[in-house]
Design an enzyme around this catalytic site. Structure first.
Site, PDB file in Angstrom:
ATOM      1  CB  THR A 181      18.868   5.315 -23.217  1.00 44.88           C
ATOM      2  OG1 THR A 181      18.349   6.128 -22.163  1.00 44.88           O
ATOM      3  CG2 THR A 181      17.764   4.406 -23.727  1.00 44.88           C
TER       4      THR A 181
ATOM      5  CD  GLU B 274      25.878  13.622 -35.011  1.00 48.15           C
ATOM      6  OE1 GLU B 274      24.681  13.886 -34.812  1.00 48.15           O
ATOM      7  OE2 GLU B 274      26.490  12.817 -34.321  1.00 48.15           O
TER       8      GLU B 274
END
Length: 215
Positions: free
Chosen positions: A138, A28
């Site tokens: 998105t 991440e």
């Protein structure tokens, strides 16, 4: 131009993050410029996110370079090997621990809606959902671009103004304002009429009640 060069560099950097992980999956968050192996700090989880494979899809469609397909294939193989379970796919708690893999018992909706969709498009026919005819939101929803005569004049005006880097001042929406005003008048009239009908009904019931009582 320099923007495309920057995009290429960013994708290459993401690929290195994935490639250097023993699981072939990127973390991440990673602290840069580290000389320790494995890296420390940051967020070392893998949460099935789509941004990297989305970038590979766009870069492949724009360049035709098959190396981006090869990068995507590496991600798919890692997903199948390390994330797939009997009930779906799971994230990884630490992508740098290959001897004792801990999975995260969660499969976000964006994994199916975006990550797998972009992998499918990456290996699908090049003329399927082309970037010349579609634009992706998105959330990876493809919206068809209006072409040529399909574009209303008012939209052409906005596109021209935006392309010229000028400040665009939208015209006042008179039609919408009139529609809201008429709707408001109808609501007020309907409310008054309903009130009168209810009062009349109550009066009739009261008169009927008094008449029944007297009789």
């Amino acid at each position: 131009g320099h923007k495309f060069a920057l995009a290429t560099s960013l994708v290459e950097g993401c690929h290195e993050m994935y490639h250097q992980s023993p699981l072939g999956l990127g973390p991440e968050e990673l602290m840069p410029n580290q000389k320790v192996d494995p890296p420390v700090g940051g967020d070392l989880r893998y949460l099935l996110r789509p941004e990297y494979v989305e970038s590979l899809f766009v870069m492949y469609r724009r360049t035709g370079n098959q190396k981006y397909q090869e990068m995507g294939w590496e991600v798919f193989q890692s997903l199948e090997r390390f994330c797939k379970t009997d009930l779906g796919y799971a994230g990884i708690k630490n992508v740098y621990k290959s001897d004792d893999i801990e999975r995260i018992d969660d499969m976000p909706s964006y994994f199916v809606a975006e990550t797998l969709k972009y992998l499918l498009l990456l290996f699908g026919p090049d003329d399927f959902v082309t970037l010349d005819q579609f634009v992706f939101t998105t959330e990876a929803h493809p919206l068809r671009r209006l072409q040529g005569k399909e574009i209303p004049k008012k939209f052409l005006y906005f596109q021209t103004e935006l392309a010229s880097n000028k400040t665009v001042q939208a015209p006042f929406p008179w039609f919408l304002a009139a529609l809201l005003a008429v709707s408001g008048i109808f609501v007020v009239l309907a409310t008054i009429l309903t009130k009168k009908i209810v009062l009349t009904f109550v009066r009739c019931l009261f008169i009927l009640y008094r008449h029944t009582t007297i009789c």
